[in-house]
Design a protein around this motif. Structure first.
Motif, short mmCIF file in Angstrom:
data_model
loop_
_atom_site.label_atom_id
_atom_site.label_comp_id
_atom_site.label_asym_id
_atom_site.label_seq_id
_atom_site.Cartn_x
_atom_site.Cartn_y
_atom_site.Cartn_z
N ILE A 320 3.15 -2.95 -2.60
CA ILE A 320 4.53 -2.71 -3.01
C ILE A 320 5.27 -4.04 -3.20
O ILE A 320 5.96 -4.26 -4.20
CB ILE A 320 5.26 -1.83 -1.99
N SER A 321 5.11 -4.94 -2.22
CA SER A 321 5.78 -6.24 -2.29
C SER A 321 5.35 -7.01 -3.53
O SER A 321 6.18 -7.59 -4.25
CB SER A 321 5.46 -7.06 -1.03
N LEU A 322 4.04 -7.02 -3.79
CA LEU A 322 3.52 -7.76 -4.94
C LEU A 322 4.03 -7.17 -6.26
O LEU A 322 4.44 -7.91 -7.17
CB LEU A 322 1.98 -7.73 -4.92
N VAL A 335 16.41 -2.89 -13.09
CA VAL A 335 15.44 -2.14 -13.89
C VAL A 335 14.13 -1.97 -13.11
O VAL A 335 13.53 -0.89 -13.10
CB VAL A 335 15.18 -2.84 -15.24
N VAL A 336 13.69 -3.04 -12.45
CA VAL A 336 12.45 -2.98 -11.66
C VAL A 336 12.58 -1.94 -10.55
O VAL A 336 11.66 -1.14 -10.31
CB VAL A 336 12.11 -4.36 -11.08
N ILE A 337 13.71 -1.93 -9.87
CA ILE A 337 13.94 -0.94 -8.81
C ILE A 337 13.91 0.47 -9.39
O ILE A 337 13.27 1.38 -8.84
CB ILE A 337 15.28 -1.21 -8.10
N LEU A 338 14.57 0.65 -10.52
CA LEU A 338 14.64 1.97 -11.15
C LEU A 338 13.27 2.48 -11.57
O LEU A 338 12.98 3.68 -11.47
CB LEU A 338 15.56 1.91 -12.38
N ILE A 339 12.41 1.59 -12.04
CA ILE A 339 11.10 2.00 -12.54
C ILE A 339 10.08 2.17 -11.41
O ILE A 339 9.35 3.17 -11.36
CB ILE A 339 10.57 0.99 -13.58
N LEU A 340 10.03 1.21 -10.48
CA LEU A 340 8.95 1.18 -9.50
C LEU A 340 9.19 2.05 -8.27
O LEU A 340 8.24 2.56 -7.67
CB LEU A 340 8.66 -0.26 -9.07
N PRO A 342 10.42 5.16 -7.91
CA PRO A 342 9.85 6.51 -8.04
C PRO A 342 8.32 6.52 -8.07
O PRO A 342 7.71 7.53 -7.70
CB PRO A 342 10.42 6.99 -9.39
N ILE A 343 7.70 5.42 -8.51
CA ILE A 343 6.24 5.36 -8.54
C ILE A 343 5.67 5.31 -7.13
O ILE A 343 4.72 6.01 -6.79
CB ILE A 343 5.77 4.13 -9.36
N PHE A 344 6.28 4.50 -6.27
CA PHE A 344 5.74 4.31 -4.92
C PHE A 344 6.29 5.30 -3.90
O PHE A 344 5.72 5.44 -2.80
CB PHE A 344 6.00 2.88 -4.44
N ALA A 345 7.41 5.96 -4.21
CA ALA A 345 8.06 6.85 -3.23
C ALA A 345 7.12 7.91 -2.66
O ALA A 345 7.10 8.13 -1.43
CB ALA A 345 9.29 7.50 -3.85
N PRO A 346 6.30 8.60 -3.48
CA PRO A 346 5.40 9.62 -2.90
C PRO A 346 4.39 9.04 -1.92
O PRO A 346 4.08 9.67 -0.90
CB PRO A 346 4.69 10.20 -4.14
N VAL A 347 3.90 7.85 -2.21
CA VAL A 347 2.93 7.20 -1.32
C VAL A 347 3.58 6.82 0.00
O VAL A 347 3.02 7.02 1.08
CB VAL A 347 2.32 5.95 -1.99
N VAL A 348 4.78 6.27 -0.08
CA VAL A 348 5.52 5.89 1.13
C VAL A 348 5.73 7.10 2.03
O VAL A 348 5.55 7.04 3.25
CB VAL A 348 6.88 5.26 0.73
N LYS A 349 6.10 8.23 1.41
CA LYS A 349 6.34 9.45 2.18
C LYS A 349 5.05 9.99 2.78
O LYS A 349 5.02 10.42 3.93
CB LYS A 349 6.99 10.50 1.26
#
Length: 427
Positions: A320-322, A335-340, A342-349
């Protein structure tokens, strides 16, 4: 589909279009690939509107407005003068004062770019006169502005909190520990730099001068008290804190310091409105883009391709950091926050990672990427403000970036750096 969407976006970026154009184009390309025609276009429009619907986003223009008022008035200079009077005389004190001033202004503005302008403009000439190399000065200012993204209020944390549905109040408190740690490490490096290069020290301020500087800065120091104290004490929410900050800034600069008249306030509000319009358009487009790629299950495909399901929590935090760091080297942080996210949120959960820790790490990486070549936005802010060539602006950044990477590693392995104050305040 993923290849087509990102190819279209990349081509538009390389052609020099502003980020909003590739973002909207990628959204509509994905939409057409999914539905085949424009008959269901209302779904995309709904996502645009849903992106800017959360009430928490009201805090963004409020904090921008408060910071703009302070920058145009006396508050920023009074904070800088107070810091200088106390630590300007030690070896490397002027550099330490710069980092400290960035931290204090970050506790008011929440914006790295505003901090570069407000702190860098008055302190860079003083540092040049004292014998610091301009490459060191520019790198110090740009990277110290990263602290403004971590110390509450943080616009990046507000956007992250809205998208990930994480408590913004908890994010604000969690950012304090890493922000202060970065300040300490930057200060140590600044002292070492000053000793090695034998930079002269500033005259020591008298007790009377220090007392006067503290009295002058008491009013501006009310901002962090309002934000952190008000949220920590449960007096008001982050959104309400933003509104109170605007009122406080207006009273301070309009009635107490008498530096702003009605026309100045109107001009400041107009400037804030323009910035807010840009931010909210990006947020709306980012929400629609995130909906399209989620509907097409592109995040699942991308994460599966790197085998993230087989990784442990620390490895996931590293990935995630990288991803956020690299993204912000090229694209606007929001923009990076907006795009990435939602991509990582399911994995984090799924893994059970603390979303506040993830949000703090994301905010830190966004800040680092914003100050890192080739296209970090703070670099171009510094080029515009200080009128220096690109190579000179980035020449001294490596030591600071290494320090920030070190803090990132510490956060991954010792999450209590961020979570201790959060747990103290909210658990």
């Amino acid at each position: 589909m993923a290849l087509l969407i990102f190819s279209v976006m990349l081509v538009l970026l390389l052609l020099g279009f502003p980020m909003i154009v590739p973002l909207v184009a990628g959204t509509f390309v994905g939409f057409l690939e999914i539905f085949g025609d424009v008959s269901k276009m209302e779904f995309v429009i709904q996502q645009f509107l849903a992106g800017i619907k959360p009430a928490s986003l009201v805090a963004v223009p409020m904090f921008i407005f408060a910071a703009d008022i302070m920058t145009r008035g006396q508050s920023a200079n009074r904070l800088i003068d107070m810091v200088m009077k106390f630590i300007g005389h030690i070896k490397g004190g002027l550099a330490v004062s710069t980092s400290t001033a960035c931290t204090l202004f970050g506790a008011v503005s929440g914006s790295t770019q505003a901090t570069v302008v407000a702190v860098g403009s008055p302190l860079r000439p003083k540092m040049l006169k004292s014998g610091y190399k301009d490459s060191f000065i520019l790198a110090l200012i740009i990277n110290s502005s990263d602290i403004a993204f971590l110390i509450p209020p943080s616009i990046g944390m507000i956007i992250y909190g809205v998208i990930s549905e994480t408590s913004i109040a908890e994010l604000f408190i969690a950012g304090i520990g890493p922000g202060l740690l970065i300040l300490v490490l930057f200060s140590i490096y600044s002292v070492i730099y000053a000793v090695i290069n034998d930079v002269p020290t500033e005259p020591k301020a008298s007790a009377a001068q220090r007392l006067k500087a503290v009295r002058d800065a008491l009013w501006p120091l009310g901002f962090p008290v309002i934000i952190v104290g008000g949220i920590y004490g449960g007096i008001f929410s982050p959104t309400e804190a933003a509104s109170v900050c605007v009122l406080y800034a207006l009273i301070l600069e309009g009635l107490v310091f008498k530096t702003m008249g009605f026309k100045d306030i109107f001009d400041t509000a107009k400037s804030t409105g323009l910035i807010t319009g840009v931010v909210f358009i990006l947020v709306a487009a980012g929400a629609a883009f995130s909906w399209v790629i989620s509907f097409a299950q592109i995040p699942q495909e991308l994460l599966a391709s790197i085998g993230i399901s087989e990784m442990g929590p620390k490895q996931i935090l590293f990935v995630i950091s990288l991803a956020f760091f690299v993204g912000c080297m090229f694209v606007d942080p929001i923009v990076v926050i907006l795009i990435l996210v939602p991509i990582f949120a399911p994995v984090v959960k799924e893994v059970g990672l603390d979303p506040v820790l993830v949000g703090t790490l994301v905010t830190l990486q966004v800040a680092i990427g914003s100050a890192t070549p080739p296209f970090g936005c703070d670099i171009f802010t510094a080029i515009a403000v200080f009128k220096r060539p690109y190579i000179e602006v980035i020449r001294g950044t490596l030591p600071f970036v290494l320090i920030l990477f070190f803090v990132t590693a510490l956060l991954i392995f010792f999450p209590q750096i961020a979570l201790f104050l959060r747990d103290l305040a909210f658990k």
